[in-house]
Design a protein around this motif. Structure first.
Motif, PDB file in Angstrom:
ATOM      1  N   ILE A 261       0.616  -1.386   0.312  1.00 52.86           N
ATOM      2  CA  ILE A 261      -0.044   0.345  -0.116  1.00 52.86           C
ATOM      3  C   ILE A 261       0.729   1.128  -0.061  1.00 52.86           C
ATOM      4  O   ILE A 261       0.652   2.424  -0.178  1.00 52.86           O
ATOM      5  N   SER A 262       2.130   1.068   1.009  1.00 54.25           N
ATOM      6  CA  SER A 262       3.438   2.538   1.223  1.00 54.25           C
ATOM      7  C   SER A 262       3.022   2.750  -0.903  1.00 54.25           C
ATOM      8  O   SER A 262       3.820   3.924  -0.496  1.00 54.25           O
ATOM      9  N   THR A 263       3.515   1.890  -1.099  1.00 50.66           N
ATOM     10  CA  THR A 263       4.891   1.739  -2.745  1.00 50.66           C
ATOM     11  C   THR A 263       3.398   2.279  -3.662  1.00 50.66           C
ATOM     12  O   THR A 263       4.092   1.759  -4.722  1.00 50.66           O
ATOM     13  N   HIS A 264       2.367   1.782  -3.199  1.00 52.04           N
ATOM     14  CA  HIS A 264       1.528   1.821  -4.526  1.00 52.04           C
ATOM     15  C   HIS A 264       0.847   3.317  -5.213  1.00 52.04           C
ATOM     16  O   HIS A 264       0.232   3.865  -3.550  1.00 52.04           O
ATOM     17  N   SER A 265       0.175   3.538  -5.732  1.00 53.69           N
ATOM     18  CA  SER A 265      -1.229   4.262  -5.512  1.00 53.69           C
ATOM     19  C   SER A 265      -2.566   4.156  -5.572  1.00 53.69           C
ATOM     20  O   SER A 265      -2.176   2.758  -5.945  1.00 53.69           O
ATOM     21  N   GLY A 266      -3.529   4.767  -4.930  1.00 57.54           N
ATOM     22  CA  GLY A 266      -4.929   4.266  -5.147  1.00 57.54           C
ATOM     23  C   GLY A 266      -5.175   3.595  -6.494  1.00 57.54           C
ATOM     24  O   GLY A 266      -6.027   2.921  -6.258  1.00 57.54           O
ATOM     25  N   ALA A 267      -4.583   4.250  -7.846  1.00 62.09           N
ATOM     26  CA  ALA A 267      -4.745   3.701  -8.975  1.00 62.09           C
ATOM     27  C   ALA A 267      -4.929   1.643  -9.050  1.00 62.09           C
ATOM     28  O   ALA A 267      -5.510   1.248  -9.048  1.00 62.09           O
ATOM     29  N   GLN A 268      -3.831   1.939  -8.369  1.00 59.21           N
ATOM     30  CA  GLN A 268      -2.608   0.949  -8.350  1.00 59.21           C
ATOM     31  C   GLN A 268      -3.336  -0.560  -7.707  1.00 59.21           C
ATOM     32  O   GLN A 268      -3.435  -1.660  -7.757  1.00 59.21           O
ATOM     33  N   ILE A 269      -3.216   0.308  -6.485  1.00 57.33           N
ATOM     34  CA  ILE A 269      -4.111  -0.891  -5.435  1.00 57.33           C
ATOM     35  C   ILE A 269      -5.619  -1.149  -5.794  1.00 57.33           C
ATOM     36  O   ILE A 269      -6.216  -2.465  -5.886  1.00 57.33           O
ATOM     37  N   ALA A 270      -6.290   0.317  -6.656  1.00 56.31           N
ATOM     38  CA  ALA A 270      -7.723  -0.785  -6.596  1.00 56.31           C
ATOM     39  C   ALA A 270      -8.145  -1.617  -7.825  1.00 56.31           C
ATOM     40  O   ALA A 270      -8.641  -1.878  -7.969  1.00 56.31           O
ATOM     41  N   ALA A 271      -6.907  -1.721  -9.283  1.00 60.32           N
ATOM     42  CA  ALA A 271      -6.668  -2.587  -9.807  1.00 60.32           C
ATOM     43  C   ALA A 271      -7.156  -3.652  -9.228  1.00 60.32           C
ATOM     44  O   ALA A 271      -7.305  -4.833 -10.186  1.00 60.32           O
ATOM     45  N   THR A 272      -5.951  -3.260  -7.823  1.00 63.30           N
ATOM     46  CA  THR A 272      -6.112  -5.476  -7.592  1.00 63.30           C
ATOM     47  C   THR A 272      -7.233  -5.382  -6.622  1.00 63.30           C
ATOM     48  O   THR A 272      -7.469  -7.190  -6.581  1.00 63.30           O
ATOM     49  N   MET A 273      -8.182  -5.002  -5.929  1.00 69.10           N
ATOM     50  CA  MET A 273      -9.183  -5.353  -5.452  1.00 69.10           C
ATOM     51  C   MET A 273     -10.328  -5.706  -6.455  1.00 69.10           C
ATOM     52  O   MET A 273     -10.106  -5.616  -8.171  1.00 69.10           O
ATOM     53  N   PRO A 274     -11.134  -6.362  -6.318  1.00 62.14           N
ATOM     54  CA  PRO A 274     -12.234  -7.145  -6.840  1.00 62.14           C
ATOM     55  C   PRO A 274     -13.261  -6.270  -7.727  1.00 62.14           C
ATOM     56  O   PRO A 274     -13.912  -4.833  -7.312  1.00 62.14           O
ATOM     57  N   ALA A 275     -13.533  -5.949  -8.662  1.00 61.93           N
ATOM     58  CA  ALA A 275     -14.238  -4.656 -10.062  1.00 61.93           C
ATOM     59  C   ALA A 275     -15.249  -4.522  -8.929  1.00 61.93           C
ATOM     60  O   ALA A 275     -15.395  -3.156  -9.068  1.00 61.93           O
ATOM     61  N   ASP A 276     -16.543  -5.538  -8.425  1.00 63.35           N
ATOM     62  CA  ASP A 276     -17.364  -4.914  -7.836  1.00 63.35           C
ATOM     63  C   ASP A 276     -17.221  -3.842  -6.569  1.00 63.35           C
ATOM     64  O   ASP A 276     -18.142  -3.761  -5.974  1.00 63.35           O
TER      65      ASP A 276
END
Length: 344
Positions: A261-276
């Motif tokens: 989390i500390s080394t990635h952007s909000g967009a990069q983290i969001a892309a890893t999470m379930p789409a819904d």
């Protein structure tokens, strides 16, 4: 033949017992590495590390099978832990203090955030009238649930302005997500405490405005006078003591997630999470994570200063802790034992 038979029976019996013991040992190990964790609102950004660790495969990397369940209020999540339905809860740390006064030993084994990540939102129609906690008088204030962490925090903010719940203002159970949005939009509450992605949704649609922001250390210190450790993985002390290898694996996975989390952007983290989880609005979800991700620490360790501040707040507003502050054994409510052993 009669002499050999007893010996043969003894050997056979010993062999059966040995095999059974091996099976029991393997079963115990398998059970320890397959556990269920309750999250106090799995789609809330403040509890993001739990699902993110699962999505990144960090639990499996540690040889764990983790089933994540969800309850929208921390009070309900802690009940699941006490009843033995789950082995751990990802929720607010303050439950460990509250329940110690009721004879329950719970301990935070990985501290995910040193600040609440909560935001006091106000109805746009009242934004020019309610400008601080001093303006809570006579208002209906939304909390996740009565007896929840948002309840205690709301009372603390008001108390600093000389206001008392039930006398000067009314607390309303507003839940989270869509129920909170509806409560604010329909006038059931004038203001209320919630988290991202609900905050991002309210601000983007103009249905709510930020009054107090505790998503940053600066905002938290300004509102609460110090750190207020919140999101954590807490478990019963008995379970921790009996399953230290499993708890260490959980700590390894979650601390690795915090570093992600500390080394990635909000967009990069969001892309890893379930789409819904984005609820049909990818950019808004990315913003919600980006706005809140600084709340998470990078090492999973509890700051002693913060734990003491939580106790101070609870001793004033938790019915269980009030009058028992001096008897609380604070160091039993959290441990850095496992985070300390996580290798870089």
């Amino acid at each position: 033949m009669s002499l050999r038979t007893p010996v043969t029976l003894v050997i056979a019996a010993a062999t059966v017992l040995s095999l059974a013991a091996c099976r029991d040992s393997r079963t115990d190990a398998a059970t320890a590495d397959h556990l269920r964790i309750m999250v106090s609102g799995i789609d809330k950004v403040i509890y993001l590390p739990a699902k993110l660790a699962d999505q990144l495969g960090y639990f499996k990397e540690q040889g764990l099978t983790v089933d994540l369940a969800t309850q929208q209020a921390g009070v309900n999540a802690e009940n699941s832990l006490i009843s033995g339905d789950v082995q751990g809860v990802v929720g607010f740390y303050d439950h460990t203090i509250d329940l110690q006064t009721k004879g329950k030993c719970l301990t935070s084994v990985v501290q995910l955030a040193n600040i609440p990540g909560e935001v006091e939102m106000v109805s746009p129609a009242l934004a020019d009238t309610i400008k601080s906690a001093a303006d809570f008088k006579g208002r209906k204030l939304g909390v996740t649930d009565l007896g929840s962490s948002t309840d205690f925090l709301t009372q603390y903010l008001a108390q600093q302005q000389g206001l008392k719940a039930g006398t000067d203002f009314t607390e309303v159970k507003a839940g989270a997500g869509s129920t909170f949005v509806a409560s604010l939009e329909n006038g059931q509450i004038d203001a209320g405490m919630t988290t991202d992605p609900t905050v991002a949704q309210l601000t983007a649609t103009g249905k709510g405005k930020v009054l107090l922001d505790m998503r940053t250390e600066e905002g938290t210190r300004k509102a609460l006078g110090g750190l207020y450790p919140a999101s954590s993985l807490y478990m019963s002390c008995d379970y921790v003591n009996a399953h230290k290898p499993t708890v260490q694996k959980l700590a390894n996975a979650l601390v690795k997630t915090l570093k992600f989390i500390s080394t990635h952007s909000g967009a990069q983290i969001a892309a890893t999470m379930p789409a819904d989880y984005a609820a049909g609005n990818k950019s808004l979800y990315e913003k919600a994570i980006g706005d809140s991700k600084s709340m998470f620490n990078a090492d999973g360790k509890m700051p002693a200063e913060g734990a003491a501040n939580v106790l101070t707040v609870l001793s004033q507003f938790s019915p269980n802790v009030k009058g028992h502050k001096d008897s609380v054994r604070l160091t039993e409510t959290y441990t850095t034992e496992f985070a300390d052993q996580v290798t870089p």
